[in-house]
Design a protein around this motif. Structure first.
Motif, PDB file in Angstrom:
ATOM      1  N   GLY A  20       0.800  -1.226   0.000  1.00  0.00           N
ATOM      2  CA  GLY A  20       0.000   0.000   0.000  1.00  0.00           C
ATOM      3  C   GLY A  20       0.826   1.265   0.000  1.00  0.00           C
ATOM      4  N   GLY A  21       0.209   2.347  -0.486  1.00  0.00           N
ATOM      5  CA  GLY A  21       0.884   3.640  -0.516  1.00  0.00           C
ATOM      6  C   GLY A  21       1.343   4.022   0.880  1.00  0.00           C
ATOM      7  N   SER A  22       0.499   3.776   1.875  1.00  0.00           N
ATOM      8  CA  SER A  22       0.886   4.077   3.251  1.00  0.00           C
ATOM      9  C   SER A  22       0.072   3.229   4.225  1.00  0.00           C
ATOM     10  N   GLY A  23       0.127   1.921   4.055  1.00  0.00           N
ATOM     11  CA  GLY A  23      -0.555   1.065   5.017  1.00  0.00           C
ATOM     12  C   GLY A  23      -1.698   0.243   4.449  1.00  0.00           C
ATOM     13  N   GLY A  24      -2.029   0.503   3.192  1.00  0.00           N
ATOM     14  CA  GLY A  24      -3.022  -0.341   2.525  1.00  0.00           C
ATOM     15  C   GLY A  24      -4.450  -0.213   3.035  1.00  0.00           C
ATOM     16  N   LEU A  25      -4.699   0.826   3.829  1.00  0.00           N
ATOM     17  CA  LEU A  25      -6.046   0.989   4.374  1.00  0.00           C
ATOM     18  C   LEU A  25      -7.089   1.199   3.272  1.00  0.00           C
ATOM     19  N   VAL A  26      -6.713   1.995   2.270  1.00  0.00           N
ATOM     20  CA  VAL A  26      -7.682   2.334   1.220  1.00  0.00           C
ATOM     21  C   VAL A  26      -8.154   1.084   0.481  1.00  0.00           C
ATOM     22  N   THR A  27      -7.206   0.288  -0.017  1.00  0.00           N
ATOM     23  CA  THR A  27      -7.624  -0.895  -0.770  1.00  0.00           C
ATOM     24  C   THR A  27      -8.394  -1.872   0.114  1.00  0.00           C
ATOM     25  N   SER A  28      -7.990  -1.988   1.372  1.00  0.00           N
ATOM     26  CA  SER A  28      -8.689  -2.914   2.267  1.00  0.00           C
ATOM     27  C   SER A  28     -10.109  -2.423   2.546  1.00  0.00           C
ATOM     28  N   ALA A  68      -3.194  -2.160  -4.441  1.00  0.00           N
ATOM     29  CA  ALA A  68      -2.580  -1.319  -3.410  1.00  0.00           C
ATOM     30  C   ALA A  68      -1.316  -0.646  -3.917  1.00  0.00           C
ATOM     31  N   GLY A  69      -1.148   0.620  -3.535  1.00  0.00           N
ATOM     32  CA  GLY A  69       0.029   1.380  -3.963  1.00  0.00           C
ATOM     33  C   GLY A  69      -0.389   2.628  -4.731  1.00  0.00           C
ATOM     34  N   SER A  70       0.430   3.682  -4.610  1.00  0.00           N
ATOM     35  CA  SER A  70       0.127   4.934  -5.300  1.00  0.00           C
ATOM     36  C   SER A  70       0.950   5.031  -6.574  1.00  0.00           C
ATOM     37  N   LEU A  71       0.264   5.347  -7.668  1.00  0.00           N
ATOM     38  CA  LEU A  71       0.971   5.530  -8.930  1.00  0.00           C
ATOM     39  C   LEU A  71       0.943   7.020  -9.258  1.00  0.00           C
ATOM     40  N   HIS A  72       2.101   7.642  -9.167  1.00  0.00           N
ATOM     41  CA  HIS A  72       2.142   9.092  -9.331  1.00  0.00           C
ATOM     42  C   HIS A  72       2.203   9.540 -10.775  1.00  0.00           C
ATOM     43  N   SER A  73       2.500   8.624 -11.688  1.00  0.00           N
ATOM     44  CA  SER A  73       2.510   9.063 -13.088  1.00  0.00           C
ATOM     45  C   SER A  73       1.322   8.478 -13.852  1.00  0.00           C
ATOM     46  N   VAL A  74       0.202   8.359 -13.161  1.00  0.00           N
ATOM     47  CA  VAL A  74      -1.038   7.933 -13.825  1.00  0.00           C
ATOM     48  C   VAL A  74      -2.104   8.991 -13.545  1.00  0.00           C
ATOM     49  N   PRO A  75      -2.156  10.015 -14.405  1.00  0.00           N
ATOM     50  CA  PRO A  75      -3.121  11.091 -14.167  1.00  0.00           C
ATOM     51  C   PRO A  75      -4.503  10.714 -14.688  1.00  0.00           C
ATOM     52  N   LEU A 120      -8.142  10.746  -1.791  1.00  0.00           N
ATOM     53  CA  LEU A 120      -6.701  10.602  -1.531  1.00  0.00           C
ATOM     54  C   LEU A 120      -6.092  11.998  -1.475  1.00  0.00           C
ATOM     55  N   ASN A 121      -5.349  12.284  -0.416  1.00  0.00           N
ATOM     56  CA  ASN A 121      -4.579  13.531  -0.424  1.00  0.00           C
ATOM     57  C   ASN A 121      -3.755  13.503  -1.698  1.00  0.00           C
ATOM     58  N   CYS A 122      -3.512  14.662  -2.268  1.00  0.00           N
ATOM     59  CA  CYS A 122      -2.766  14.616  -3.518  1.00  0.00           C
ATOM     60  C   CYS A 122      -1.832  15.799  -3.667  1.00  0.00           C
ATOM     61  N   GLY A 123      -0.542  15.490  -3.735  1.00  0.00           N
ATOM     62  CA  GLY A 123       0.465  16.524  -3.959  1.00  0.00           C
ATOM     63  C   GLY A 123       0.680  16.762  -5.441  1.00  0.00           C
ATOM     64  N   GLY A 124       0.130  15.860  -6.283  1.00  0.00           N
ATOM     65  CA  GLY A 124       0.259  16.038  -7.719  1.00  0.00           C
ATOM     66  C   GLY A 124       0.549  14.741  -8.437  1.00  0.00           C
ATOM     67  N   CYS A 199      -8.047  10.308   2.807  1.00  0.00           N
ATOM     68  CA  CYS A 199      -6.956   9.435   3.248  1.00  0.00           C
ATOM     69  C   CYS A 199      -5.614   9.923   2.723  1.00  0.00           C
ATOM     70  N   GLY A 200      -4.582   9.766   3.535  1.00  0.00           N
ATOM     71  CA  GLY A 200      -3.259  10.168   3.081  1.00  0.00           C
ATOM     72  C   GLY A 200      -2.208   9.785   4.082  1.00  0.00           C
ATOM     73  N   ASN A 201      -0.950  10.136   3.776  1.00  0.00           N
ATOM     74  CA  ASN A 201       0.093   9.801   4.726  1.00  0.00           C
ATOM     75  C   ASN A 201       0.469  10.987   5.613  1.00  0.00           C
ATOM     76  N   TRP A 202       0.042  12.201   5.221  1.00  0.00           N
ATOM     77  CA  TRP A 202       0.309  13.346   6.085  1.00  0.00           C
ATOM     78  C   TRP A 202      -0.373  13.140   7.433  1.00  0.00           C
ATOM     79  N   GLY A 203       0.371  13.331   8.495  1.00  0.00           N
ATOM     80  CA  GLY A 203      -0.211  13.201   9.840  1.00  0.00           C
ATOM     81  C   GLY A 203       0.121  11.879  10.507  1.00  0.00           C
ATOM     82  N   ALA A 212       1.051   3.278   7.851  1.00  0.00           N
ATOM     83  CA  ALA A 212      -0.332   3.574   8.235  1.00  0.00           C
ATOM     84  C   ALA A 212      -0.887   4.743   7.428  1.00  0.00           C
ATOM     85  N   THR A 213      -2.199   4.803   7.367  1.00  0.00           N
ATOM     86  CA  THR A 213      -2.894   5.834   6.613  1.00  0.00           C
ATOM     87  C   THR A 213      -3.666   6.721   7.588  1.00  0.00           C
ATOM     88  N   PHE A 214      -3.606   8.022   7.357  1.00  0.00           N
ATOM     89  CA  PHE A 214      -4.363   8.957   8.192  1.00  0.00           C
ATOM     90  C   PHE A 214      -5.697   9.204   7.505  1.00  0.00           C
TER      91      PHE A 214
HETATM   92  C1  LIG Z   1      -0.976  10.832  -7.400  1.00  0.00           C
HETATM   93  C2  LIG Z   1      -1.045  10.714  -5.919  1.00  0.00           C
HETATM   94  C3  LIG Z   1      -0.431  11.689  -5.113  1.00  0.00           C
HETATM   95  C4  LIG Z   1      -0.515  11.611  -3.723  1.00  0.00           C
HETATM   96  N1  LIG Z   1       0.065  12.600  -2.962  1.00  0.00           N
HETATM   97  C5  LIG Z   1      -0.062  12.548  -1.595  1.00  0.00           C
HETATM   98  C6  LIG Z   1       0.483  13.554  -0.779  1.00  0.00           C
HETATM   99  O1  LIG Z   1       1.118  14.480  -1.284  1.00  0.00           O
HETATM  100  N2  LIG Z   1       0.262  13.501   0.568  1.00  0.00           N
HETATM  101  C7  LIG Z   1      -0.449  12.492   1.155  1.00  0.00           C
HETATM  102  O2  LIG Z   1      -0.639  12.498   2.373  1.00  0.00           O
HETATM  103  N3  LIG Z   1      -0.945  11.507   0.400  1.00  0.00           N
HETATM  104  C8  LIG Z   1      -0.778  11.516  -0.948  1.00  0.00           C
HETATM  105  N4  LIG Z   1      -1.315  10.507  -1.717  1.00  0.00           N
HETATM  106  C9  LIG Z   1      -2.049   9.445  -1.049  1.00  0.00           C
HETATM  107  C10 LIG Z   1      -1.124   8.355  -0.558  1.00  0.00           C
HETATM  108  O3  LIG Z   1      -0.132   8.079  -1.506  1.00  0.00           O
HETATM  109  C11 LIG Z   1      -1.897   7.058  -0.335  1.00  0.00           C
HETATM  110  O4  LIG Z   1      -2.644   6.740  -1.502  1.00  0.00           O
HETATM  111  C12 LIG Z   1      -2.853   7.194   0.789  1.00  0.00           C
HETATM  112  O5  LIG Z   1      -2.135   7.523   1.944  1.00  0.00           O
HETATM  113  C13 LIG Z   1      -3.602   5.909   1.016  1.00  0.00           C
HETATM  114  O6  LIG Z   1      -2.679   4.911   1.305  1.00  0.00           O
HETATM  115  P1  LIG Z   1      -3.136   3.418   1.387  1.00  0.00           P
HETATM  116  O7  LIG Z   1      -1.944   2.569   1.628  1.00  0.00           O
HETATM  117  O8  LIG Z   1      -4.257   3.318   2.354  1.00  0.00           O
HETATM  118  O9  LIG Z   1      -3.710   3.197  -0.076  1.00  0.00           O
HETATM  119  P2  LIG Z   1      -3.620   1.892  -0.950  1.00  0.00           P
HETATM  120  O10 LIG Z   1      -4.155   0.750  -0.187  1.00  0.00           O
HETATM  121  O11 LIG Z   1      -2.274   1.805  -1.536  1.00  0.00           O
HETATM  122  O12 LIG Z   1      -4.694   2.231  -2.093  1.00  0.00           O
HETATM  123  C14 LIG Z   1      -4.444   3.203  -3.031  1.00  0.00           C
HETATM  124  C15 LIG Z   1      -5.587   3.228  -4.004  1.00  0.00           C
HETATM  125  O13 LIG Z   1      -5.385   4.348  -4.838  1.00  0.00           O
HETATM  126  C16 LIG Z   1      -5.510   3.969  -6.188  1.00  0.00           C
HETATM  127  N5  LIG Z   1      -4.591   4.808  -6.954  1.00  0.00           N
HETATM  128  C17 LIG Z   1      -3.255   4.655  -7.072  1.00  0.00           C
HETATM  129  N6  LIG Z   1      -2.755   5.604  -7.874  1.00  0.00           N
HETATM  130  C18 LIG Z   1      -3.803   6.369  -8.244  1.00  0.00           C
HETATM  131  C19 LIG Z   1      -3.923   7.504  -9.086  1.00  0.00           C
HETATM  132  N7  LIG Z   1      -2.864   8.041  -9.682  1.00  0.00           N
HETATM  133  N8  LIG Z   1      -5.146   8.030  -9.273  1.00  0.00           N
HETATM  134  C20 LIG Z   1      -6.233   7.484  -8.664  1.00  0.00           C
HETATM  135  N9  LIG Z   1      -6.166   6.414  -7.866  1.00  0.00           N
HETATM  136  C21 LIG Z   1      -4.962   5.865  -7.661  1.00  0.00           C
HETATM  137  C22 LIG Z   1      -5.186   2.506  -6.249  1.00  0.00           C
HETATM  138  O14 LIG Z   1      -5.906   1.883  -7.296  1.00  0.00           O
HETATM  139  C23 LIG Z   1      -5.644   2.012  -4.886  1.00  0.00           C
HETATM  140  O15 LIG Z   1      -6.983   1.612  -4.969  1.00  0.00           O
HETATM  141  C24 LIG Z   1      -1.224  10.546  -3.122  1.00  0.00           C
HETATM  142  C25 LIG Z   1      -1.800   9.566  -3.912  1.00  0.00           C
HETATM  143  C26 LIG Z   1      -1.724   9.628  -5.291  1.00  0.00           C
HETATM  144  C27 LIG Z   1      -2.375   8.562  -6.134  1.00  0.00           C
END
Ligand SMILES: Cc1cc2nc3c(=O)[nH]c(=O)nc-3n(C[C@H](O)[C@H](O)[C@H](O)COP(=O)(O)OP(=O)(O)OC[C@H]3O[C@@H](n4cnc5c(N)ncnc54)[C@H](O)[C@@H]3O)c2cc1C
Ligand code: SF4
Ligand code: SF4
Ligand code: SF4
Ligand code: FES
Lengths: 383, 148
Positions: A20-28, A68-75, A120-124, A199-203, A212-214
Motif C-alpha cells: 500500500g501507498g501508506s498502510g493499505g487501508l484504502v484498498t482494504s 494497493a500502492g500509489s501511482l504518481h505518473s497515472v493522471p 486521496l490527499n494529492c500533492g500532484g 486518506c493520506g500519509n500526512w499526519g 499507516a494511513t491517516f
Molecule cells: C498521485 C497521488 C499523489 C498523492 N500525494 C499525496 C500527498 O502528497 N500527501 C499524502 O498524504 N498523500 C498523498 N497521496 C495518497 C497516498 O499516496 C496514499 O494513496 C494514501 O495515503 C492511502 O494509502 P493506502 O496505503 O491506504 O492506499 P492503498 O491501499 O495503496 O490504495 C491506493 C488506491 O489508490 C488507487 N490509486 C493509485 N494511484 C492512483 C492515481 N494516480 N489516481 C487514482 N487512484 C490511484 C489505487 O488503485 C488504490 O486503490 C497521493 C496519492 C496519489 C495517487
C-alpha cells in the motif's frame, strides 16, 4: 464513528499493508465494501508497468487488494468512467476526481447516494510520457528498468531492478520542465474535504510512518465505509496523536500556499491576448478529445460546442473553443485532462483557466467542492 | 497602405449588431424612427421575443462574421414579459462578458442596455454613442479577412 472524526489505520493483511501507498487501508476498505455488499463494484487502477496503469471497474476482491500502492505518473480520471452507468460503487479519488464526480452528480449522470468516494490527499501527478523522458534525461535510467517509485521528503525516487534508489528533488525536476503536470502545481485541493473520507500519509507519525494511513471522515457515508472495514476485520484503526493532526494541517497550509504561488506565476496579466489564444489554438485539429475527457462536461456527442463549429468557416477564433471557454467558465475544475490528451500539445488547461479563474472568483463559486448549483442555471444571481 | 487605416477615416461605418427584444427595445428602435431621431446607419437589428432568448453563441457568431460591436438589449428588470427572461440575460451576459474581456476584445464592443418601447430617444442615443466609440477603435480584430 461519525463525520469529523480522524483516525490512523492500516490493513490487517500484511502483504497489502506492505504494498500500500501508506498502510493499505484504502484498498482494504474498498475490498471490505465489496465483501459486505455495501457496493456492487469498485474502481481501481490495474498496473501495466511501474508507472503506467488503466482504471477498471471490478467486483473481484482480489483485484482490488492487488491494486494497493500509489501511482504518481497515472493522471487518470474516474468521474466519466462511472458516469451514466448507475453503479453502486466505491472508488479512490484524488481531489480532482472528487470534484469531477460531484459535478457529474449535479448533472444527474452519477447518483451520489450510491457513490462512496474515498479521497486521496494529492500533492500532484505526472504525465506518463513526460515521466519516460524525465527518466532518461534527468535520472539517466531506462524506463524499462524501473521497479517501484515513491515520493519522500520532497524527492521523487525511482528504484531500479538492480536495487538502486535514484532520487531527485521535485523542485529541481520542475525547474527543468519535468515533475508534476502544470495543473497539479497550482491545484489547491490537497486534502479532499469534499470526499466521503479523506486518506493520506500526512499526519502519520513515529514508527507508523509508511505503514499507516491517516483518515478524516467527511460524511455519514465515509463513516459507514470505515466502520464496515473495521467490523469485517479488514483494517485496524487508532486515534491519531495531536502532533500528527497539527502536522497534517500545517503541511496542507504550506502546500496550498505553494499552489497559490504557482497560480500567480502562471497566470500573469497579459496584453495581446487575442493573438495569444489564436496562436495557441492554431494547430487544433478538431479531434474533440479535450471535450470527451473533460470530467465536468456531460453533453453527449451532439452539443453546442460541436454543432455550430465548421472548419470551412475559417473564423478568426474557433467557435468550438469559444463556446467551451464560456461553458467551462463556472465548471472547469483544473484537472489537466484536456492538456494531457491533446494530440497537438496545446496547453489547454492553461487557456481554459484564463477564463475560469476570474469568473469563479467573481461568483465565489468553486465547482466540485460542494453541491451548489452552477450559477449559470440560476434564475437570479444573488449579488 | 493598410486597408484598416483607410477604413478608420471618415468613410467607414462600423457594423453594429443589436439584439432587440420584441416587447421593448425593438419598440424603442421603432419609436426612434417614428420620432425622427437622427441615427447612424450602423445598426443591424435582430429581433428576438425576449432578451432571454439571446444565446452567447449568437453573439460569438455575430463577432466571428464581422460585427464591430454587439449590443444586448431588453426590457428593464422587472418588466420582462416572460417574468424572469432578462434576469437570465443578466447571468448569461456576465459569462459572455468574461469571455469577451479575457479574449482581449475592447469593452466598448459588447454592451448591455435596458430600453423600453417608449424610450426611442434613449435607443437612438445609445446607437449613436456606440457608433462614435467604435469609429475611434476601428474594425474588430475578430473580423474575417475580406469583410468590411
Ligand atoms: C498521485 C497521488 C499523489 C498523492 N500525494 C499525496 C500527498 O502528497 N500527501 C499524502 O498524504 N498523500 C498523498 N497521496 C495518497 C497516498 O499516496 C496514499 O494513496 C494514501 O495515503 C492511502 O494509502 P493506502 O496505503 O491506504 O492506499 P492503498 O491501499 O495503496 O490504495 C491506493 C488506491 O489508490 C488507487 N490509486 C493509485 N494511484 C492512483 C492515481 N494516480 N489516481 C487514482 N487512484 C490511484 C489505487 O488503485 C488504490 O486503490 C497521493 C496519492 C496519489 C495517487
Ligand atoms: S489536479 Fe490536484 S488533485 Fe488532481 S492530480 Fe493534480 S494535484 Fe492531484
Ligand atoms: S476544461 Fe480541462 S482542466 Fe477544465 S475540467 Fe475540463 S478537462 Fe479539466
Ligand atoms: S484535443 Fe487538442 S486538437 Fe483535439 S479538439 Fe482539443 S484542442 Fe483541438
Ligand atoms: S420580454 Fe423583453 S427581456 Fe424578456
Amino acid at each position: 464513528m461519525q463525520k469529523g472524526e480522524m483516525y490512523v489505520g492500516w490493513s490487517t493483511k500484511d502483504d497489502v499493508r506492505k504494498r500500500g501507498g501508506s498502510g493499505g487501508l484504502v484498498t482494504s476498505m474498498l475490498a471490505a465494501a465489496l465483501d459486505k455488499k455495501l457496493v456492487d463494484a469498485v474502481v481501481v487502477l490495474k498496473k501495466i508497468n511501474e508507472f503506467e496503469a488503466v482504471p477498471i471497474i471490478t467486483s473481484d476482491i482480489n483485484e482490488v487488494l492487488n491494486s494497493a500502492g500509489s501511482l504518481h505518473s497515472v493522471p487518470s480520471h474516474f468521474a466519466k468512467l462511472i458516469a451514466n452507468r448507475n453503479l453502486k460503487v466505491a472508488l479512490p479519488a484524488k481531489g480532482c476526481d472528487v470534484r469531477g464526480i460531484i459535478e457529474q452528480g449535479k448533472r444527474n449522470a452519477i447518483n451520489m447516494e450510491n457513490t462512496f468516494i474515498v479521497g486521496l490527499n494529492c500533492g500532484g501527478s505526472m504525465h506518463p510520457v513526460v515521466t519516460r523522458e524525465m527518466l532518461e534525461v534527468m535520472y539517466k535510467i531506462k524506463p524499462e528498468d524501473v521497479h517501484g517509485e515513491e515520493i519522500e521528503k520532497g524527492k521523487l525516487i525511482f528504484k531500479t531492478k538492480d536495487g538502486k534508489e535514484n532520487a531527485i528533488t521535485i523542485d529541481e525536476l520542475e525547474e527543468k520542465g519535468y515533475g508534476r503536470r502544470e495543473s497539479c502545481r497550482y491545484c489547491t485541493i490537497k486534502i479532499p474535504t469534499n470526499s466521503d473520507i479523506a486518506c493520506g500519509n500526512w499526519g502519520v507519525t513515529g514508527d507508523l510512518v509508511g505503514k499507516a494511513t491517516f483518515v478524516e471522515i467527511n460524511s455519514e457515508k465515509g463513516a459507514r465505509l470505515l466502520q464496515n472495514a473495521v467490523d469485517a476485520g479488514y483494517i485496524q484503526v487508532q486515534k491519531p496523536d495531536e502532533k500528527g493532526v497539527a502536522m497534517r494541517t500545517k503541511i496542507k497550509g504550506v502546500m496550498e500556499g505553494l499552489g497559490q504561488k504557482w497560480k500567480d506565476k502562471i497566470f500573469v496579466p497579459m496584453d495581446n491576448r487575442l493573438e495569444y489564444f489564436r496562436k495557441e489554438l492554431e494547430h487544433c485539429i478538431d479531434c474533440g478529445a479535450c471535450k470527451a475527457v473533460c470530467p465536468t462536461c456531460s453533453c453527449g456527442d451532439v452539443s453546442k460546442c460541436t454543432e455550430y463549429h465548421f472548419r470551412s468557416d475559417a473564423y478568426k477564433m474557433s467557435m468550438y473553443h469559444l463556446v467551451r471557454f464560456l461553458h467551462l467558465g463556472d465548471a472547469c475544475i483544473g484537472c489537466g485532462q484536456c492538456s494531457d490528451v491533446c494530440p497537438v500539445d496545446i496547453p489547454l488547461t492553461r487557456l481554459y483557466r484564463r477564463f475560469a479563474n476570474p469568473i469563479q472568483l467573481e461568483l465565489k463559486y468553486e465547482p466540485g467542492m460542494d453541491t451548489r448549483k452552477p450559477p449559470y442555471f440560476e434564475v437570479k444571481l444573488n449579488e | 497602405m493598410s486597408g484598416v487605416a483607410i477604413a478608420k477615416t471618415d468613410g467607414w461605418e462600423p457594423k453594429i449588431v443589436a439584439f432587440c427584444c420584441n416587447w421593448c427595445s425593438y419598440g424603442g428602435a421603432d419609436s426612434a424612427g417614428m420620432g425622427r431621431f437622427q441615427q447612424p446607419a450602423s445598426a443591424r437589428i435582430i429581433r428576438v421575443m425576449c432578451s432571454g432568448r439571446i444565446d452567447p453563441l449568437h453573439v460569438f457568431n455575430a463577432f466571428l462574421e464581422g460585427a464591430d460591436a454587439v449590443l444586448v438589449t431588453g426590457c428593464h428588470i422587472g418588466d420582462c414579459h416572460y417574468v424572469s427572461g432578462n434576469d437570465k440575460t443578466k447571468i448569461k451576459y456576465k459569462y459572455l462578458e468574461n469571455v469577451v474581456r479575457e479574449l482581449g476584445i475592447e469593452k466598448e464592443r459588447l454592451q448591455l442596455n435596458w430600453i423600453s418601447a417608449s424610450e426611442g430617444e434613449k435607443f437612438a442615443n445609445f446607437i449613436r454613442d456606440v457608433t462614435a466609440q467604435i469609429k475611434k477603435l476601428g474594425p474588430s480584430p475578430l473580423k474575417p479577412e475580406g469583410v468590411v
